[in-house]
Design a protein around this motif. Sequence first.
Motif: not given
Length: 66
Positions: A2-15
């Motif tokens: 899925t490309s229309d979902i934006d997630i980034v890694r932030v330390e010990a979690a994903y946002r």
Amino acid sequence: MTSDIDIVRVEAAYRLLHGHLRLATAVSQQDEVIVDVPGEGPVKIVRTPQGYFAGKDGQQLPMLRS
């Protein structure tokens, strides 16, 4: 994937930055969703009673909403 979902890694979690409704719909139709995370590559998203978790290579981290 899925490309229309934006997630980034932030330390010990994903946002989850964008695509909340798309993710909820996708996870309700399938057991898991694969999302391409910048700098991480493909990451598997699953829904549990405790919320969404994201991870790869057996590591599961919580997913936070922005």
